[in-house]
Design an enzyme around this catalytic site. Structure first.
Site, PDB file in Angstrom:
ATOM      1  N   ARG A  38      -5.985   7.926   0.745  1.00 48.04           N
ATOM      2  CA  ARG A  38      -5.025   8.808  -0.755  1.00 48.04           C
ATOM      3  C   ARG A  38      -3.751   8.863  -0.864  1.00 48.04           C
ATOM      4  O   ARG A  38      -3.824   8.353  -2.202  1.00 48.04           O
ATOM      5  CB  ARG A  38      -5.229  10.040  -0.301  1.00 48.04           C
ATOM      6  CG  ARG A  38      -7.197  10.295  -0.581  1.00 48.04           C
ATOM      7  CD  ARG A  38      -7.205  11.987   0.537  1.00 48.04           C
ATOM      8  NE  ARG A  38      -8.877  12.150   0.035  1.00 48.04           N
ATOM      9  CZ  ARG A  38      -9.043  13.119   0.841  1.00 48.04           C
ATOM     10  NH1 ARG A  38      -8.752  13.766   1.539  1.00 48.04           N
ATOM     11  NH2 ARG A  38     -10.856  13.321   0.530  1.00 48.04           N
ATOM     12  N   TYR A  41     -11.863   7.452  -6.807  1.00 47.19           N
ATOM     13  CA  TYR A  41     -12.172   7.460  -5.255  1.00 47.19           C
ATOM     14  C   TYR A  41     -11.131   7.513  -4.025  1.00 47.19           C
ATOM     15  O   TYR A  41     -10.558   8.474  -4.877  1.00 47.19           O
ATOM     16  CB  TYR A  41     -12.688   5.313  -5.023  1.00 47.19           C
ATOM     17  CG  TYR A  41     -11.478   4.821  -5.269  1.00 47.19           C
ATOM     18  CD1 TYR A  41     -10.265   4.962  -5.546  1.00 47.19           C
ATOM     19  CD2 TYR A  41     -11.984   3.231  -5.468  1.00 47.19           C
ATOM     20  CE1 TYR A  41      -9.165   3.952  -5.400  1.00 47.19           C
ATOM     21  CE2 TYR A  41     -10.735   2.331  -5.673  1.00 47.19           C
ATOM     22  CZ  TYR A  41      -9.581   2.307  -5.515  1.00 47.19           C
ATOM     23  OH  TYR A  41      -8.428   1.470  -5.592  1.00 47.19           O
ATOM     24  N   GLU A  42     -12.137   8.126  -3.174  1.00 46.62           N
ATOM     25  CA  GLU A  42     -11.372   8.407  -2.328  1.00 46.62           C
ATOM     26  C   GLU A  42     -10.744  10.547  -2.194  1.00 46.62           C
ATOM     27  O   GLU A  42      -9.898  10.687  -1.881  1.00 46.62           O
ATOM     28  CB  GLU A  42      -9.945   7.842  -1.524  1.00 46.62           C
ATOM     29  CG  GLU A  42      -9.698   6.095  -1.318  1.00 46.62           C
ATOM     30  CD  GLU A  42     -10.670   5.865  -0.678  1.00 46.62           C
ATOM     31  OE1 GLU A  42     -11.075   6.831   0.795  1.00 46.62           O
ATOM     32  OE2 GLU A  42     -11.194   4.827  -0.461  1.00 46.62           O
ATOM     33  N   GLY A  43     -12.360  10.851  -3.144  1.00 48.32           N
ATOM     34  CA  GLY A  43     -12.006  11.474  -3.501  1.00 48.32           C
ATOM     35  C   GLY A  43     -11.422  11.932  -4.560  1.00 48.32           C
ATOM     36  O   GLY A  43     -10.247  12.034  -5.119  1.00 48.32           O
TER      37      GLY A  43
END
Length: 592
Positions: A294, A434-436
């Site tokens: 993140r 992406y990555e949350g």
């Protein structure tokens, strides 16, 4: 072909004038004097501009291809990857015990910015590997570390993270991939994963997948999830490569951007895997990788916009369109350059002030990680935990916005593929997802991070801002332009947090409906803080007569723009937050 110029002078300013890297008490930092770091940045910049950047546009146009089960990367990627490996760039901040150079994470981020700016899709191959390396380094057994890490540090083997499945993204408790225990201590992994970045390719001898799966006895939801090491090719006891494992590429995803990165559908058909970390505690192990990822995506968010801005500036200086309203500026030509027009200046200043503030925030965040790891600093650990969703969410939202602003400077030429601006926009879009996804980052910030450890980390942040403002209140050169607006913005952030405390327990929707605005409010305050810190450093340099006076004056002027034109957005976000959930939730589902 779009241009890219590595911002080495600005990176050096943040590292040494603002963060004072070589004066840090952290292990290994006393060697990082300006001459040493400049040599590193110059070498990374040369590789970025001369090797990686020229492959960005053709890599986007060619993309990756799946042929007979083998993923082919674009032409030239293999030679570039070899150059990155031979330069030791994949090992820069890795553990020397496994072949790393042992430099601070901050230096990895500083060089990483240039690699991302030059070629985001290419950099993901080693970027994902670094995250997998970190997870194994933190949670692996000694045997696992010795087996995998030396090859991953060198990127002879690369790594991935496998979370998402066709029916579940953020809600990992719904995943169906199974892990069946075997008598020899291994597990057979069966299931399908999608959206796997760098899932397979022809750049490395092996790919080490970290796969979330459910083993028997784990129960329902995320508490039953475990994490497994599943190599593409099995590794023999002597470290040599053995048989092909039961993992294959089902398809390549057809994406909006990052065409040169192989985003794969991965099929696991009884693939042999080994538990990483504790059984049924896979989320804890995976979040070692996720939190690093993140921060890395936040870096991608602004770094990908840097070349977009640079190309917009070059175009604005060259393109002749219209005459200045205050008088002709190019009398020998048929028109004046675009850059004379106030609205173009506004756009470029929006871009420049965000990017330089974002660079400082990203490097400060990396320095907090170094402090938490190298000095076991619990306060730094808590602060970067609080800041992670802000760095990821705010920098990617604003980074994408910045690429669009840069594209807009080109007018119609920005919309056609010939000039390359479309790629910057398309590549940046994924960083918000992406990555949350960023909505999830906002929920994490408000729903978890604010109350973490009794709210002490956000209170420490407020106290840090308060102390900084107090310490610099008498600095007449910057007090009015930097300290006063930062103080006002911080009060807006505190008021928003207080609103959540007062209303959130009674009606959680009041907090959650304002979470996205809160993430942006927090982001503006942190960038305001970075600009105030940079202003202190720049003014000190001017007062002392050291450094490049024009560079320092430009830094102060850019910072004043941010404080006057962008930081006031905190009041707008606060006003939106304080309306609560009523208008957000008022309509029945059928009314949409």
């Amino acid at each position: 072909m779009p241009i890219y110029n590595p911002p080495i002078r600005d990176l050096q300013f943040v590292l040494h004038d603002v963060l004072k890297l070589s004066q840090s008490d952290l292990p290994g930092h006393d060697d990082l004097d300006p001459e040493f770091t400049e040599a590193i940045l110059e070498a990374a910049g040369k590789l970025s501009s001369e090797v990686l950047a020229p492959l960005n546009l053709p890599g986007d146009q060619q993309g990756c291809v799946l042929e007979n089960g083998i993923v082919r990367t674009p032409d030239g990627f293999d030679k570039a990857f070899k150059a990155v490996k031979e330069g030791g760039w994949t090992a820069l901040d890795c553990d020397p015990e496994y072949g790393g150079q042992g430099m601070p994470y901050t230096m990895g981020v500083a060089t990483g910015e240039m690699f991302v700016s030059a070629n985001m899709a290419f950099n993901m191959y080693q970027g994902l590997t670094h995250g997998a390396y970190s997870a194994i380094h933190a949670h692996g057994t000694d045997e696992q570390k010795q087996t995998y890490l030396p090859k991953m540090v060198s990127c002879d083997w690369t790594g991935t993270m496998n979370l998402t499945e066709p029916h579940c993204g953020t809600d990992l408790g719904m995943l169906r991939t199974k892990a069946e225990p075997q008598d020899d201590g291994s597990y057979l992994i069966t299931g399908q994963k999608i959206f796997i970045s760098a899932g397979d390719h022809d750049l490395a001898d092996n790919v080490i997948h970290l796969v979330l799966a459910k083993a028997p006895g784990g129960g329902e939801g995320t508490k039953g999830i475990s994490l497994f090491i599943v190599p593409k090719i099995l590794v023999n006891e002597d470290g040599s490569l053995g048989d092909r494992n039961g993992v294959s590429v089902g398809a390549l995803e057809h994406k909006m951007g990052i065409h040169a990165n192989s985003t794969c559908v991965m099929n696991y058909d009884g693939a042999k895997g080994w538990l990483l970390g504790d059984l049924h505690k896979g989320m804890r192990a995976m979040f070692t990788m996720m939190n690093e990822a993140r921060i890395g995506v936040g870096l991608q968010g602004y770094a990908g916009a840097v070349p977009a801005y640079q190309n917009a500036v070059a175009y604005a200086k060259d393109r002749l369109q219209g005459r200045s309203v205050t008088g002709v500026k190019n009398p020998s030509g048929p028109a004046d350059p675009l850059i004379v027009h106030p609205d173009i200046r506004r756009s470029l200043m929006d871009q420049k002030s965000f990017l330089e503030g974002a660079r400082a925030l990203s490097l400060w965040g990396a320095h907090l990680i170094d402090r938490s790891h190298l000095a076991n600093d619990a306060e730094a650990e808590g602060l970067i935990s609080l800041m992670t969703p802000v760095i990821k969410g705010f920098l990617t939202d604003k980074g994408f916005e910045t690429t669009v602003l840069a594209q807009q400077v080109f007018g119609g030429h920005g919309y056609v593929e010939e000039w390359g601006m479309s790629q910057f926009v398309r590549d940046a879009r994924i960083t918000m997802i992406y990555e949350g996804a960023n909505g999830v980052q906002a929920l994490d910030l408000v729903g978890r991070k604010l109350a973490q450890d009794g709210g002490k980390h956000v209170m420490a942040f407020f106290e840090m801002i308060k102390t900084f403002c107090k310490d610099n209140a008498e600095n007449q050169a910057i007090a009015a332009d930097f300290i006063a607006p930062l103080k006002a913005a911080s009060k807006d952030l505190q008021s928003a947090a207080m609103f959540f405390m007062e209303r959130g327990m009674k009606n959680p929707n009041d907090a959650l409906s304002g979470s996205y605005d809160f993430m942006h409010l927090f982001g503006h305050v942190t960038l305001g803080f970075m600009w105030a810190r940079m202003a202190v450093a720049a003014q000190a340099g001017l007062d002392a007569g050291t450094g490049d006076a024009e560079f320092l004056k430009t830094k102060l002027a850019t910072g004043r723009y941010y404080m006057k034109r962008q930081l006031p957005m905190t009041a707008t976000h606060l006003a939106r937050i304080q309306t609560g959930a009523e208008t957000v939730m008022e309509l029945d589902q059928e009314a949409f």
